[in-house]
Design a protein around this motif. Sequence first.
Motif, PDB file in Angstrom:
ATOM      1  N   GLY A  67       0.639  -1.438  -0.157  1.00  0.00           N
ATOM      2  CA  GLY A  67       0.199   0.127   0.033  1.00  0.00           C
ATOM      3  C   GLY A  67       0.812   1.242  -0.017  1.00  0.00           C
ATOM      4  O   GLY A  67       1.874   1.301  -0.681  1.00  0.00           O
ATOM      5  N   GLU A  68       0.481   2.322   0.784  1.00  0.00           N
ATOM      6  CA  GLU A  68       1.091   3.590   0.650  1.00  0.00           C
ATOM      7  C   GLU A  68       1.827   3.884   1.825  1.00  0.00           C
ATOM      8  O   GLU A  68       2.373   5.037   2.132  1.00  0.00           O
ATOM      9  N   GLN A  69       2.479   2.741   2.658  1.00  0.00           N
ATOM     10  CA  GLN A  69       3.255   2.937   3.702  1.00  0.00           C
ATOM     11  C   GLN A  69       4.532   3.557   3.317  1.00  0.00           C
ATOM     12  O   GLN A  69       5.164   3.217   2.265  1.00  0.00           O
ATOM     13  N   ARG A  70       5.109   4.450   4.452  1.00  0.00           N
ATOM     14  CA  ARG A  70       6.407   5.140   4.273  1.00  0.00           C
ATOM     15  C   ARG A  70       7.068   4.267   4.982  1.00  0.00           C
ATOM     16  O   ARG A  70       7.638   4.315   6.177  1.00  0.00           O
ATOM     17  N   LYS A  71       7.462   2.788   4.625  1.00  0.00           N
ATOM     18  CA  LYS A  71       8.378   2.054   5.316  1.00  0.00           C
ATOM     19  C   LYS A  71       9.390   1.426   4.291  1.00  0.00           C
ATOM     20  O   LYS A  71       9.335   1.352   3.032  1.00  0.00           O
ATOM     21  N   LYS A  72      10.690   1.118   5.006  1.00  0.00           N
ATOM     22  CA  LYS A  72      11.543   0.444   4.316  1.00  0.00           C
ATOM     23  C   LYS A  72      11.010  -0.890   3.809  1.00  0.00           C
ATOM     24  O   LYS A  72      10.456  -1.698   4.330  1.00  0.00           O
ATOM     25  N   VAL A  73      11.424  -1.216   2.434  1.00  0.00           N
ATOM     26  CA  VAL A  73      11.209  -2.514   1.993  1.00  0.00           C
ATOM     27  C   VAL A  73      12.609  -3.103   1.115  1.00  0.00           C
ATOM     28  O   VAL A  73      13.136  -2.319   0.372  1.00  0.00           O
ATOM     29  N   LEU A  74      12.767  -4.360   1.257  1.00  0.00           N
ATOM     30  CA  LEU A  74      13.886  -5.225   0.574  1.00  0.00           C
ATOM     31  C   LEU A  74      13.235  -5.872  -0.550  1.00  0.00           C
ATOM     32  O   LEU A  74      12.447  -6.837  -0.062  1.00  0.00           O
ATOM     33  N   PHE A  75      13.640  -5.720  -1.571  1.00  0.00           N
ATOM     34  CA  PHE A  75      13.270  -6.937  -2.637  1.00  0.00           C
ATOM     35  C   PHE A  75      14.262  -7.676  -3.071  1.00  0.00           C
ATOM     36  O   PHE A  75      15.632  -7.289  -3.273  1.00  0.00           O
ATOM     37  N   HIS A  76      14.197  -9.145  -2.974  1.00  0.00           N
ATOM     38  CA  HIS A  76      15.299 -10.096  -2.955  1.00  0.00           C
ATOM     39  C   HIS A  76      15.059 -11.073  -4.087  1.00  0.00           C
ATOM     40  O   HIS A  76      13.697 -11.781  -3.854  1.00  0.00           O
ATOM     41  N   ASP A  77      15.817 -11.695  -4.739  1.00  0.00           N
ATOM     42  CA  ASP A  77      15.686 -12.697  -5.640  1.00  0.00           C
ATOM     43  C   ASP A  77      15.543 -13.961  -4.713  1.00  0.00           C
ATOM     44  O   ASP A  77      16.338 -14.428  -4.011  1.00  0.00           O
ATOM     45  N   ALA A  78      14.324 -14.785  -4.946  1.00  0.00           N
ATOM     46  CA  ALA A  78      14.441 -16.019  -4.160  1.00  0.00           C
ATOM     47  C   ALA A  78      15.368 -17.061  -4.506  1.00  0.00           C
ATOM     48  O   ALA A  78      15.613 -17.916  -3.637  1.00  0.00           O
ATOM     49  N   VAL A  79      15.933 -17.061  -5.715  1.00  0.00           N
ATOM     50  CA  VAL A  79      17.104 -18.018  -6.113  1.00  0.00           C
ATOM     51  C   VAL A  79      18.630 -17.457  -5.554  1.00  0.00           C
ATOM     52  O   VAL A  79      19.451 -17.679  -6.262  1.00  0.00           O
ATOM     53  N   ARG A  80      18.621 -16.245  -4.863  1.00  0.00           N
ATOM     54  CA  ARG A  80      19.824 -16.029  -4.140  1.00  0.00           C
ATOM     55  C   ARG A  80      19.773 -16.488  -2.642  1.00  0.00           C
ATOM     56  O   ARG A  80      19.485 -15.653  -1.443  1.00  0.00           O
ATOM     57  N   PRO A  81      20.133 -17.779  -2.308  1.00  0.00           N
ATOM     58  CA  PRO A  81      19.856 -18.300  -0.919  1.00  0.00           C
ATOM     59  C   PRO A  81      20.578 -17.930   0.165  1.00  0.00           C
ATOM     60  O   PRO A  81      20.503 -18.172   1.255  1.00  0.00           O
ATOM     61  N   PHE A  82      21.851 -17.494  -0.361  1.00  0.00           N
ATOM     62  CA  PHE A  82      23.019 -17.404   0.586  1.00  0.00           C
ATOM     63  C   PHE A  82      23.303 -15.887   1.029  1.00  0.00           C
ATOM     64  O   PHE A  82      24.546 -15.455   1.215  1.00  0.00           O
ATOM     65  N   VAL A  83      22.320 -14.957   0.766  1.00  0.00           N
ATOM     66  CA  VAL A  83      22.436 -13.682   1.044  1.00  0.00           C
ATOM     67  C   VAL A  83      22.742 -13.602   2.704  1.00  0.00           C
ATOM     68  O   VAL A  83      21.944 -14.438   3.424  1.00  0.00           O
ATOM     69  N   SER A  84      23.438 -12.676   3.172  1.00  0.00           N
ATOM     70  CA  SER A  84      24.201 -12.674   4.566  1.00  0.00           C
ATOM     71  C   SER A  84      23.493 -11.778   5.314  1.00  0.00           C
ATOM     72  O   SER A  84      22.982 -10.979   4.663  1.00  0.00           O
ATOM     73  N   HIS A  85      23.317 -12.064   6.601  1.00  0.00           N
ATOM     74  CA  HIS A  85      22.673 -11.142   7.477  1.00  0.00           C
ATOM     75  C   HIS A  85      23.275  -9.777   7.439  1.00  0.00           C
ATOM     76  O   HIS A  85      22.629  -8.765   7.618  1.00  0.00           O
ATOM     77  N   ASP A  86      24.570  -9.769   7.394  1.00  0.00           N
ATOM     78  CA  ASP A  86      25.397  -8.447   7.186  1.00  0.00           C
ATOM     79  C   ASP A  86      24.803  -7.601   6.120  1.00  0.00           C
ATOM     80  O   ASP A  86      24.487  -6.310   6.056  1.00  0.00           O
ATOM     81  N   ILE A  87      24.577  -8.184   4.853  1.00  0.00           N
ATOM     82  CA  ILE A  87      24.272  -7.627   3.769  1.00  0.00           C
ATOM     83  C   ILE A  87      22.799  -6.921   4.122  1.00  0.00           C
ATOM     84  O   ILE A  87      22.586  -5.767   3.610  1.00  0.00           O
ATOM     85  N   ILE A  88      22.032  -7.657   4.443  1.00  0.00           N
ATOM     86  CA  ILE A  88      20.567  -7.232   4.913  1.00  0.00           C
ATOM     87  C   ILE A  88      20.711  -6.074   5.781  1.00  0.00           C
ATOM     88  O   ILE A  88      19.914  -5.019   5.616  1.00  0.00           O
ATOM     89  N   SER A  89      21.306  -6.138   6.817  1.00  0.00           N
ATOM     90  CA  SER A  89      21.531  -5.120   7.810  1.00  0.00           C
ATOM     91  C   SER A  89      21.909  -3.751   7.264  1.00  0.00           C
ATOM     92  O   SER A  89      21.368  -2.573   7.564  1.00  0.00           O
ATOM     93  N   GLN A  90      23.165  -3.948   6.472  1.00  0.00           N
ATOM     94  CA  GLN A  90      23.659  -2.763   5.800  1.00  0.00           C
ATOM     95  C   GLN A  90      22.802  -2.087   4.705  1.00  0.00           C
ATOM     96  O   GLN A  90      22.824  -0.942   4.533  1.00  0.00           O
ATOM     97  N   THR A  91      21.928  -2.955   4.069  1.00  0.00           N
ATOM     98  CA  THR A  91      20.931  -2.361   2.894  1.00  0.00           C
ATOM     99  C   THR A  91      19.960  -1.621   3.935  1.00  0.00           C
ATOM    100  O   THR A  91      19.616  -0.253   3.671  1.00  0.00           O
TER     101      THR A  91
END
Length: 448
Positions: free
Chosen positions: A94-118
């Motif tokens: 909807g119209e929420q002013r909120k942070k959103v991260l889009f990620h490919d389902a077939v990138r299974p090894f994304v690290s928590h550090d990358i998520i945090s930094q983003t």
Amino acid sequence: MAIAVILAGGKGIRFGDAIPKQFKTLGGKPIIQYTIEAFFFHPDIDELIITYPTDYKAEIEKIASAFSGHKAITLVAGGASRMETTLAALNVIGEQRKKVLFHDAVRPFVSHDIISQTILALDNYDAVDVVIPTADTIVEIDAAEKQLTAIPERSRLRRGQTPQGFWADSLKAAYQTMDTERLNHFSDDCGVFLDQNPTAAIGIVAGDDKNIKITTPIDFFLAEQILYSGQAASRSVLSEKKQKKSVIIFGASSGLGAAAIQAMKEQGWLVFPASRSTGVDIRHAEQVQSFFKEVLNKTSTIDAVVIFSGILKTGKITEMNPSDIREMIDVNLVGTINVALTAYPYLKKAGGHLLLVSSSSYFRGRANSAVYSASKAAVVNLTQALSEEWADDNIAVSCIAPRRANTPMRRKAFPKENPAVCLAPEVVSKEVIGMLMHPQTGLIKHIY
């Protein structure tokens, strides 16, 4: 806090399999399950939206049902294209002013550090892209795909990964103003956002070579190697980073253990060393149990346990003394299990960390070190198994795998080896400190 959108709406025709690649089994579970775990167990993700191919609703419902807790999971049917699938997810937000991260389902090894930094980078930018340098020269070709037209300067080029981060309302506005026909000429959300906001500030976060996208069979092969080598990202289990810790170290009399003690004391940590020279032989469970009880009389909690104890004897296995073979197995593996079992209730109470020590030889058995290599490989497997079994108890279980280090054990086994080519114990100690401060479990850290 942020919303994670896992884009799994495609059918993966380039992979050439009978089922979409996100549902293909990797290491015993669907690829997308690893991806969901990475975001579901991240402390700064409070909601997940998972898109799926319309014909695979039952499959995604089954996978999502394995995740329970305080985080909402919404399943959304994907569109005919990558961009239409993104828009379907945005319509749910909807119209929420909120942070959103889009990620490919077939990138299974994304690290928590990358998520945090983003997530953090969105405080300073309109959008964020995760990128890595390119080792290959990138060339530009003509529309007919016949001729090379330009070679851009490689130093300024990066390969894009995901997640890509946005403020949800801003990205939705970009999609709503984009001409529908032009929309499907884009391959990612940053492209759409930049097209509609040419003066926007889009920050970059350093990605990781292991954060691969599984698109072709060779990608799947690489993913298997990442998974089986223990380098895959894992879930966070420790919410509180204690600056001062009470740590038990086994194998503390010399080498890596002795160096780690010094480094921890410099951190202001309370360290309790144990070794055979102090009357604690990890081959004997009762000695280990007695030592833990002694330590608990001196400190209120045991925050971490590190096992440096190890035996290395070389020679052809057919020529080795059976007692030497038995000793290596008992110290390197059975002793490690003894310590782990004893440590469990103490670490569960403290929300603590068990750190095991393997060797770079674990992923390839080496001649004249067969038993040592095999027992150290078993330690890595033990780490991976315990990290899953103990995650719900908020115990982190990790492992370091240093390459050959300049220690008395190494010098005794290889007296002619040049010490200059070996790791300094202080380098390993620094990595140990970092591992014990990390909230994730299941990490296998190679130290080169």
